[in-house]
Design a protein around this motif. Structure first.
Motif, PDB file in Angstrom:
ATOM      1  N   PHE A 181     -12.745   6.274   7.999  1.00 40.19           N
ATOM      2  CA  PHE A 181     -11.292   6.071   7.955  1.00 40.19           C
ATOM      3  C   PHE A 181     -10.655   6.311   9.324  1.00 40.19           C
ATOM      4  O   PHE A 181      -9.831   5.518   9.799  1.00 40.19           O
ATOM      5  CB  PHE A 181     -10.684   6.994   6.896  1.00 40.19           C
ATOM      6  N   GLU A 182     -11.060   7.397   9.975  1.00 35.80           N
ATOM      7  CA  GLU A 182     -10.491   7.713  11.299  1.00 35.80           C
ATOM      8  C   GLU A 182     -10.838   6.640  12.328  1.00 35.80           C
ATOM      9  O   GLU A 182     -10.017   6.295  13.188  1.00 35.80           O
ATOM     10  CB  GLU A 182     -10.989   9.079  11.779  1.00 35.80           C
ATOM     11  N   LEU A 222     -10.189  -1.078   4.765  1.00 35.99           N
ATOM     12  CA  LEU A 222     -11.410  -0.457   4.241  1.00 35.99           C
ATOM     13  C   LEU A 222     -11.726  -1.032   2.870  1.00 35.99           C
ATOM     14  O   LEU A 222     -12.893  -1.287   2.543  1.00 35.99           O
ATOM     15  CB  LEU A 222     -11.244   1.068   4.163  1.00 35.99           C
ATOM     16  N   ALA A 259     -14.974   5.934   2.901  1.00 35.93           N
ATOM     17  CA  ALA A 259     -13.889   6.123   3.871  1.00 35.93           C
ATOM     18  C   ALA A 259     -13.917   7.490   4.546  1.00 35.93           C
ATOM     19  O   ALA A 259     -13.660   7.601   5.743  1.00 35.93           O
ATOM     20  CB  ALA A 259     -12.543   5.897   3.189  1.00 35.93           C
ATOM     21  N   ASN A 260     -14.243   8.522   3.792  1.00 35.64           N
ATOM     22  CA  ASN A 260     -14.153   9.874   4.355  1.00 35.64           C
ATOM     23  C   ASN A 260     -15.492  10.421   4.832  1.00 35.64           C
ATOM     24  O   ASN A 260     -15.618  11.594   5.158  1.00 35.64           O
ATOM     25  CB  ASN A 260     -13.522  10.819   3.340  1.00 35.64           C
ATOM     26  N   LEU A 316      -8.501  10.312   3.581  1.00 35.53           N
ATOM     27  CA  LEU A 316      -7.812   9.350   2.736  1.00 35.53           C
ATOM     28  C   LEU A 316      -7.920   9.831   1.303  1.00 35.53           C
ATOM     29  O   LEU A 316      -8.995  10.185   0.837  1.00 35.53           O
ATOM     30  CB  LEU A 316      -8.478   7.989   2.895  1.00 35.53           C
ATOM     31  N   GLN A 358      -8.501   4.775  -2.843  1.00 32.86           N
ATOM     32  CA  GLN A 358      -9.725   4.113  -2.403  1.00 32.86           C
ATOM     33  C   GLN A 358     -10.024   2.916  -3.297  1.00 32.86           C
ATOM     34  O   GLN A 358     -10.008   3.006  -4.516  1.00 32.86           O
ATOM     35  CB  GLN A 358     -10.888   5.095  -2.422  1.00 32.86           C
ATOM     36  N   ALA A 373      -6.377   1.790   5.131  1.00 29.12           N
ATOM     37  CA  ALA A 373      -6.803   1.859   3.730  1.00 29.12           C
ATOM     38  C   ALA A 373      -7.018   0.452   3.173  1.00 29.12           C
ATOM     39  O   ALA A 373      -8.008   0.186   2.489  1.00 29.12           O
ATOM     40  CB  ALA A 373      -5.757   2.602   2.905  1.00 29.12           C
ATOM     41  N   MET A 391       0.839  -1.198   0.000  1.00 29.72           N
ATOM     42  CA  MET A 391       0.000   0.000   0.000  1.00 29.72           C
ATOM     43  C   MET A 391       0.873   1.247   0.000  1.00 29.72           C
ATOM     44  O   MET A 391       0.789   2.095   0.876  1.00 29.72           O
ATOM     45  CB  MET A 391      -0.914  -0.008   1.228  1.00 29.72           C
TER      46      MET A 391
END
Lengths: 335, 246
Positions: B102-103, B128, B137-138, A325, A330, B125, A1
């Protein structure tokens, strides 16, 4: 990653930080263009910002609602009086006393942080009263009478005024930068997790007691610094004032009107409180009535405070330090 | 019912949790072998979730000993057990509502997984993506629907890099298609050697994954063994008050 990245700070936030740095420079030069009266008001503002940021850290980020923070304001003043008595200079004492108070808070936390929320709030108030009673038994303090930091009279009033102003300004700025860094780091994320759901936070590995303890001690040290700065500008230490509930009332007022759990809320709240004190200050006892009415108005119509209302309106929080992010990394949902 | 392997990964002996006069968990023995998937069924109020709370350290037990890899962990707080590799999900999802998805996952990767900032971002990441939460995610965790909240529970637990996963009714309220996605995820984890204990009412989902089944009722273990045998047990069928558990 390796493609995982965090989005950089938004442009608006970078502008805001630039503006804050500029404002700091302008304020640092205030003695060049401002009257002694204005300097005193700005010193008071710096002390208020300190207190409000600390209370916000405690309640807004770690969920620790205390109505006894005056314990640490008072202890800060008292520790300074004692340190000066042992021969330490008043300015070193002003900075060393908060460290001692933070250490006391660290020890206290073993007991008070085991209490539940409501119990904790009240226990802190009781502790403040206990500390006040204990301090009043010190012969140096002379009970209700209090004592004065006569060593400060050795400095001429203008030098003293400017020194205290610059220390207050530097302290407020340093505390804001420290809070910003803290909240954007691991401790900040963990404290917010605790505030949102303490049991769930523990279940994902957050050492809830350690996090709360660090924040509790920090907040105590910050309040003690406010206490020593106040004492340095007022010179007189009286237990009833030093340990007075009004400090916590101010903290609550500033954080709730500014915006609980927002980074800028306490700063906005501190400016707001100073402004109100200027407006209502000439009306004697009506001043308290006015402050109370404003607090009720906020509770009814702007429960998230000024910054909270701005966030609701604009959809984004200034200087929130949200970790975002990047789109690039994603992954599409599993099929 | 007897364990052939002398060294279970996680075990509880004589576990009890009482609230006043209520014996929520009443002398339960439980053990799970490394790499095993153990299912737990039982009517509501059987003490299943309380048992999870006891194993994960959400509260102290009233009696009994909990061991991880043979070492007693009965008195360790929840965050220490998490660091040792026990992760749980909650029956009613408990996301950190003031944080983004995400957090939520990153804080778990850092605190429980012991990763530094950079590594925890990468791990969050990755997880997720694997749990199908990449697109949200956000988003604030509070904006998620039920399926995504359940996925977030799993993602957050996985982020702590567990050795054993305690899943509490993550299938409830999902559509068949959503359930299939979840089952595939758990089977995948199992194939990688993850040890799983799964409380679930949806039997057909459970049966696709588990090696062994426990049925609990009124705080006790009613039956334990091969899944089909447990479900055929007369006492188990009676505990469901005659209703067909399937």
């Amino acid at each position: 990653m390796t493609d995982t990245r965090l989005r950089p700070l938004p442009r608006a936030d970078r502008l805001l930080i630039g503006a804050a740095a500029l404002l700091l420079a302008v304020l640092a030069l205030a003695p060049v263009y401002a009257s002694a009266l204005v300097i005193d008001k700005l010193t008071q503002l710096g002390i208020y910002v300190l207190m409000a940021v600390m209370w916000n850290l405690l309640a807004g980020y770690a969920g620790l609602v205390s109505v006894g923070q005056q314990a640490f304001v008072g202890l800060g003043g008292y520790a300074m009086v004692r340190l000066v008595e042992t021969g330490l200079g008043p300015f070193p004492a002003l900075l060393v006393a908060p460290l001692l108070v933070a250490a006391v808070a660290w020890l206290l936390s073993s007991f008070v942080l085991r209490l539940r929320i409501g119990e904790f709030a009240i226990a802190m108030w009781v502790l403040a009263e206990v500390f006040r009673a204990l301090v009043m038994t010190d012969p140096l303090v002379q009970g209700e009478t209090g004592t004065s930091l006569v060593v400060l009279n050795a400095y001429d009033p203008q030098t003293r005024r400017l020194a205290i102003y610059w220390i207050a300004l530097a302290s407020a700025a340093a505390v804001l930068v420290a809070a910003y860094r803290l909240l954007s780091g691991r401790l900040g994320a963990e404290s917010q997790a605790i505030r949102d759901d303490e049991e769930a936070a523990a279940s994902v590995g957050v050492s809830t007691f350690r996090v709360k303890r660090v924040i509790f001690a920090l907040a105590a040290g910050g309040c003690a610094l406010a206490g020593t700065l106040w004492l340095a500008s007022a010179i007189t230490f009286q237990p009833r004032t030093g340990f007075g509930i009004q400090w916590t009332v101010f903290m609550l007022f500033m954080v709730l009107t500014g915006g609980l759990g927002t980074f800028l809320g306490p700063v906005v709240g501190a400016v707001f409180l100073i402004a109100l004190q200027e407006i209502f200050g000439d009306f004697g006892a009506w001043y308290l009535f006015g402050i109370g009415a404003v607090a009720i108005g906020f509770a009814l119509f702007l429960p998230r405070g000024l910054v909270g209302a701005w966030i609701d309106h604009s959809g984004r929080e200034p200087l929130a330090r949200r970790r975002v992010l990047d789109d690039a990394c994603q992954t599409p949902p599993a099929p | 019912m007897q364990m052939t392997d002398p060294r279970p990964l996680l075990s509880g002996q004589g576990l009890s949790k009482t609230y006043g006069k209520l014996r929520a968990v009443d002398g339960v023995d439980i053990a799970v072998q490394p790499g095993e998937a153990l299912g737990i069924v039982g009517p509501n109020g059987a003490g299943k979730t309380t048992l999870f709370g006891a194993l994960a350290g959400a509260f102290p037990v009233s009696a009994g000993v909990i061991r991880l890899d043979g070492a007693p962990i009965t008195t360790l707080p929840a965050h220490r057990r998490c660091a040792l590799g026990i992760a749980r999900t909650h029956q009613v999802p408990r996301p950190f509502l003031g944080m983004t998805v995400f957090e939520n996952v990153q804080v778990a990767a850092r605190a429980g997984g012991g990763l530094d900032d950079r590594a925890s971002v990468a791990r969050a990441a990755q997880i997720l993506g694997a749990t199908g939460l990449g697109d949200v995610a956000n988003r604030p965790a509070g904006a998620l629907g039920l399926l995504d909240r359940k996925r977030l529970e799993v993602a957050r637990a996985l982020a702590t890099n567990p050795r054993i996963l305690l899943l509490d009714e993550i299938g409830g309220g999902l559509t068949e298609a959503e359930l299939e996605v979840l089952i595939a995820l758990i089977l995948d984890l199992k194939a990688q050697g993850m040890t799983v204990i799964w409380i679930e009412h949806i039997l057909h989902a459970l049966l696709k994954v588990i090696d062994r089944l426990i049925c609990m009722a009124e705080g006790r273990v009613l039956a334990e063994g091969a899944p089909r045998a447990v479900m055929a047990d007369a006492a188990v069928r009676a505990a469901y008050l005659g209703s067909d558990p399937e």
